[in-house]
Design a protein around this motif. Structure first.
Motif, PDB file in Angstrom:
ATOM      1  N   ILE A 319       0.870  -1.208  -0.056  1.00 39.54           N
ATOM      2  CA  ILE A 319       0.121  -0.006  -0.040  1.00 39.54           C
ATOM      3  C   ILE A 319       0.976   1.536   0.005  1.00 39.54           C
ATOM      4  CG2 ILE A 319      -0.372  -0.138   2.591  1.00 39.54           C
ATOM      5  CD1 ILE A 319      -3.111   1.026  -0.138  1.00 39.54           C
ATOM      6  N   ASP A 320       2.161   1.073   0.630  1.00 38.31           N
ATOM      7  CA  ASP A 320       2.751   2.184   0.434  1.00 38.31           C
ATOM      8  C   ASP A 320       3.830   2.484  -0.643  1.00 38.31           C
ATOM      9  OD1 ASP A 320       1.789   3.188   3.065  1.00 38.31           O
ATOM     10  OD2 ASP A 320       3.384   2.144   4.203  1.00 38.31           O
ATOM     11  N   GLU A 321       3.704   1.292  -1.390  1.00 38.28           N
ATOM     12  CA  GLU A 321       4.707   1.402  -2.689  1.00 38.28           C
ATOM     13  C   GLU A 321       4.221   1.890  -3.988  1.00 38.28           C
ATOM     14  OE1 GLU A 321       5.943   0.559   0.569  1.00 38.28           O
ATOM     15  OE2 GLU A 321       5.389  -1.364   0.347  1.00 38.28           O
ATOM     16  N   PHE A 322       2.743   2.223  -3.809  1.00 40.03           N
ATOM     17  CA  PHE A 322       2.680   2.621  -5.231  1.00 40.03           C
ATOM     18  C   PHE A 322       2.980   3.745  -6.093  1.00 40.03           C
ATOM     19  CE2 PHE A 322      -0.856  -0.203  -3.960  1.00 40.03           C
ATOM     20  CZ  PHE A 322      -0.836  -1.135  -5.086  1.00 40.03           C
ATOM     21  N   PRO A 323       3.563   4.874  -5.298  1.00 42.76           N
ATOM     22  CA  PRO A 323       4.296   5.859  -6.065  1.00 42.76           C
ATOM     23  C   PRO A 323       5.501   5.234  -6.786  1.00 42.76           C
ATOM     24  CG  PRO A 323       3.507   6.715  -3.966  1.00 42.76           C
ATOM     25  CD  PRO A 323       3.365   5.209  -4.037  1.00 42.76           C
ATOM     26  N   ILE A 324       6.258   4.593  -6.098  1.00 34.52           N
ATOM     27  CA  ILE A 324       7.456   3.943  -6.697  1.00 34.52           C
ATOM     28  C   ILE A 324       7.211   2.797  -7.810  1.00 34.52           C
ATOM     29  CG2 ILE A 324       8.295   2.253  -4.962  1.00 34.52           C
ATOM     30  CD1 ILE A 324      10.494   4.676  -6.840  1.00 34.52           C
ATOM     31  N   LEU A 325       6.197   2.200  -7.606  1.00 38.33           N
ATOM     32  CA  LEU A 325       5.811   1.070  -8.746  1.00 38.33           C
ATOM     33  C   LEU A 325       5.344   2.061  -9.685  1.00 38.33           C
ATOM     34  CD1 LEU A 325       4.943  -1.729  -8.922  1.00 38.33           C
ATOM     35  CD2 LEU A 325       2.636  -0.834  -9.151  1.00 38.33           C
ATOM     36  N   GLU A 342      -8.113   2.440  -3.427  1.00 41.60           N
ATOM     37  CA  GLU A 342      -8.857   3.571  -3.098  1.00 41.60           C
ATOM     38  C   GLU A 342      -8.144   4.195  -1.993  1.00 41.60           C
ATOM     39  OE1 GLU A 342     -10.615   0.887  -3.850  1.00 41.60           O
ATOM     40  OE2 GLU A 342     -11.139   0.146  -1.634  1.00 41.60           O
ATOM     41  N   GLU A 343      -7.891   3.403  -1.022  1.00 44.57           N
ATOM     42  CA  GLU A 343      -7.140   3.654   0.314  1.00 44.57           C
ATOM     43  C   GLU A 343      -5.861   4.920  -0.047  1.00 44.57           C
ATOM     44  OE1 GLU A 343      -7.105   3.522   3.731  1.00 44.57           O
ATOM     45  OE2 GLU A 343      -9.235   3.497   2.870  1.00 44.57           O
ATOM     46  N   LEU A 344      -5.492   4.796  -1.180  1.00 41.00           N
ATOM     47  CA  LEU A 344      -4.233   5.794  -1.595  1.00 41.00           C
ATOM     48  C   LEU A 344      -4.807   7.180  -1.596  1.00 41.00           C
ATOM     49  CD1 LEU A 344      -2.497   3.963  -4.472  1.00 41.00           C
ATOM     50  CD2 LEU A 344      -1.801   3.873  -2.264  1.00 41.00           C
ATOM     51  N   ARG A 345      -6.112   7.490  -1.772  1.00 36.23           N
ATOM     52  CA  ARG A 345      -6.781   8.816  -1.538  1.00 36.23           C
ATOM     53  C   ARG A 345      -6.438   9.445  -0.343  1.00 36.23           C
ATOM     54  NH1 ARG A 345      -7.501  10.722  -6.650  1.00 36.23           N
ATOM     55  NH2 ARG A 345      -8.717   9.029  -7.970  1.00 36.23           N
ATOM     56  N   VAL A 346      -6.372   8.674   0.517  1.00 33.36           N
ATOM     57  CA  VAL A 346      -6.161   9.260   2.000  1.00 33.36           C
ATOM     58  C   VAL A 346      -5.031   9.099   2.730  1.00 33.36           C
ATOM     59  CG1 VAL A 346      -8.617   9.456   2.445  1.00 33.36           C
ATOM     60  CG2 VAL A 346      -7.621   7.246   3.092  1.00 33.36           C
ATOM     61  N   LYS A 347      -3.655   8.912   2.017  1.00 35.29           N
ATOM     62  CA  LYS A 347      -2.538   8.752   2.520  1.00 35.29           C
ATOM     63  C   LYS A 347      -2.017   9.972   2.851  1.00 35.29           C
ATOM     64  CE  LYS A 347      -2.127   4.400   2.713  1.00 35.29           C
ATOM     65  NZ  LYS A 347      -2.147   3.777   4.006  1.00 35.29           N
ATOM     66  N   PRO A 370     -11.004   6.120 -10.019  1.00 32.26           N
ATOM     67  CA  PRO A 370     -11.287   6.413  -8.627  1.00 32.26           C
ATOM     68  C   PRO A 370     -10.399   5.573  -7.641  1.00 32.26           C
ATOM     69  CG  PRO A 370     -13.083   5.966 -10.153  1.00 32.26           C
ATOM     70  CD  PRO A 370     -11.965   5.726 -11.064  1.00 32.26           C
ATOM     71  N   ASP A 371     -10.110   4.401  -8.034  1.00 33.67           N
ATOM     72  CA  ASP A 371      -9.415   3.395  -7.106  1.00 33.67           C
ATOM     73  C   ASP A 371      -7.961   2.966  -7.607  1.00 33.67           C
ATOM     74  OD1 ASP A 371     -10.246   1.855  -9.149  1.00 33.67           O
ATOM     75  OD2 ASP A 371     -10.879   0.134  -8.182  1.00 33.67           O
ATOM     76  N   GLY A 372      -7.498   3.753  -8.652  1.00 34.02           N
ATOM     77  CA  GLY A 372      -6.026   3.558  -8.775  1.00 34.02           C
ATOM     78  C   GLY A 372      -5.477   4.309 -10.006  1.00 34.02           C
TER      79      GLY A 372
END
Ligand code: S3P
Length: 440
Positions: A319-325, A342-347, A370-372
């Motif tokens: 969940i924390d690695e999507f920007p680098i992915l 969608e949880e990425l919207r509220v990090k 919306p979710d990615g």
């Protein structure tokens, strides 16, 4: 202050992963609740963790850093925390603020909580809803945003709770409140999230039940009134921080990067699995264990990646690695699609918006869903040349600087201060690998 990362031919060398942020928060919290004095080595000394330590100290625990980097925490016992005199400021840290709410719920105390601009915009109702059911009172408005005060009680009630979102922070806050509640508290998780609270509480001598049945939610349970006992532990290396250097090794034309002492835990390994699915051939060599977690040295060399549809089952464990992915996806051949995130919207920021903006500013075609997000890979070096808005988000800043090290043109970020929240040695580690990053 603008910082710029310029393309370099080779990133190579070996660095030791910094202490895991999730485990470091929990070490200070559990140490502060335990009977006796705990000792920790390898603790992450990032701002987020330091603020959790300061909060535990403000509530009565003794938290000390010795010369040489060892941390000593003397706990107050199961119900011993007291009202702090000052406001507890958790800075940028969702984990610190949310876990501490769970802890404070079971103590006879009142505390005012706040955080930085990013944390004050993040949802806290996800924590307040179950904790209120257990007996917590608070002054939060309907939007559930910090700042607000909470009042705990020694007469907390156990609940069974199924969080609507896959969140280790919610699970942990409820379990920590459950530790001082009357009865057995149960959290039912539809998707497995990081399990450090469960594992580390056991390390401190608590019994934590975990029941897995095929097709059913995982049931994590804790009986109230258990005493934690002090430990001596080494904090394992952070796979989320290591992911940045691993990505740097994959993207660098002469890449040969080893990150040592990385925690290998299935609830945290999604980035590594997905990078391998995209064509990275990561090496993983066992190198011992720390605090009951396996450690590995991860080796990353240059690879031409292929875009993929990221299977949703990996989302919670990366969940924390999507920007680098997304940076890897930008260099890959073909399209990469992320859904169910969608949880990425509220990090720390809206990470879907911030990630897509980071790529677009550097000539990469990407769009939000919306979710990615969907990234059209450049099948090689991305154009670069952009200025990235970091939006108080350490992981956006680090991702953009990694992108710059392998792009056609330099990549700049508007701020690097937030990197200190999770990875204070990032610049030093990048310099050791041969990166060219400086203030401009
Ligand atoms: C964390 C849980 C995750 C993660 C965060 C650390 C933890 O948050 O993003 O960096 O230590 O429990 P969520 O629980 O909101 O998914």
């Amino acid at each position: 202050m603008v910082w710029t990362s310029r393309p370099v031919k080779n990133l190579s060398g070996a660095v030791r992963a910094p202490g895991d942020k999730s485990c470091s928060h929990r070490a200070l919290i559990f140490g502060g609740l335990a009977d006796g004095t705990s000792r920790f080595t390898g603790l992450l000394e990032g701002d987020d963790v330091l603020r959790t330590g300061a909060a535990m100290a403000a509530l009565g625990a003794k938290v000390q850093r010795l010369e040489g980097g060892e941390w000593i925490v003397t706990g107050v016992g199961a119900k011993g925390l007291e009202s702090p005199i000052d406001i507890l400021d958790f800075g940028n840290s969702g984990t610190g603020s949310r876990l501490m709410m769970g802890v404070m719920a079971g103590h006879a105390l009142t505390a005012s909580l706040t955080g930085d601009e990013s944390l004050r915009s993040r949802p806290m109702n996800r924590i307040l809803t179950p904790l209120r059911q257990m007996g917590l009172s608070d002054t939060a408005g309907p939007d559930g945003r910090l700042p607000f005060s909470i009042t705990g009680t020694r007469a907390l009630r156990a609940i069974t709770y199924a969080p609507p979102q896959a969140s280790a922070q919610v699970k942990s806050a409820v379990l920590l409140a459950g530790l001082s509640a009357e009865g057995t508290t149960v959290v039912e998780e539809a998707k497995p999230t990081r399990d450090h609270t469960e594992r580390m509480l056991r390390g401190f001598g608590a019994e934590v039940g975990v029941e897995r049945k095929p097709g059913e939610p995982i049931r994590v349970s804790i009986r109230g009134g258990q005493t934690l006992h002090a430990v001596e532990a080494e904090i394992p290396g952070d796979p989320s921080s290591a992911a940045f250097l691993v990505a740097a090794g994959i993207l660098s034309p002469g890449g040969d990067v080893t990150v040592e002492g990385v925690m290998s835990n299935p609830t945290r390994s999604g980035f590594y699995d997905v990078a391998n699915l995209m064509g990275a051939h990561l090496g993983a060599e066992e190198c011992g264990e720390a605090a009951g977690e396996r450690l590995i040295n991860v080796a990353a060399g240059y690879a031409q990646l292929k875009g993929i549809v990221v299977p949703e089952r990996y989302v919670p464990s990366m969940i924390d690695e999507f920007p680098i992915l997304a940076v890897l996806a930008a260099f890959a051949e073909g399209e990469t699609v992320v859904t169910g995130a969608e949880e990425l919207r509220v990090k720390e920021s809206d990470r879907i918006g911030a990630t897509v903006a980071m790529l677009r500013a550097n000539g990469v075609e990407a769009e939000e869903t919306p979710d990615g997000f969907i990234v059209q890979g450049c099948a090689g070096k991305v154009p670069g040349g952009g200025l990235v808005e970091t939006r108080h988000d350490h992981r956006i800043a680090m991702s953009a600087l990694i992108m710059g090290s392998a792009a056609q043109k330099p990549v700049s970020v508007d701020d690097i201060a937030m990197i200190d929240t999770s990875y204070p040695d990032f610049m030093a580690h990048m310099a050791a690998l041969g990166a060219d990053i400086s203030e401009t």
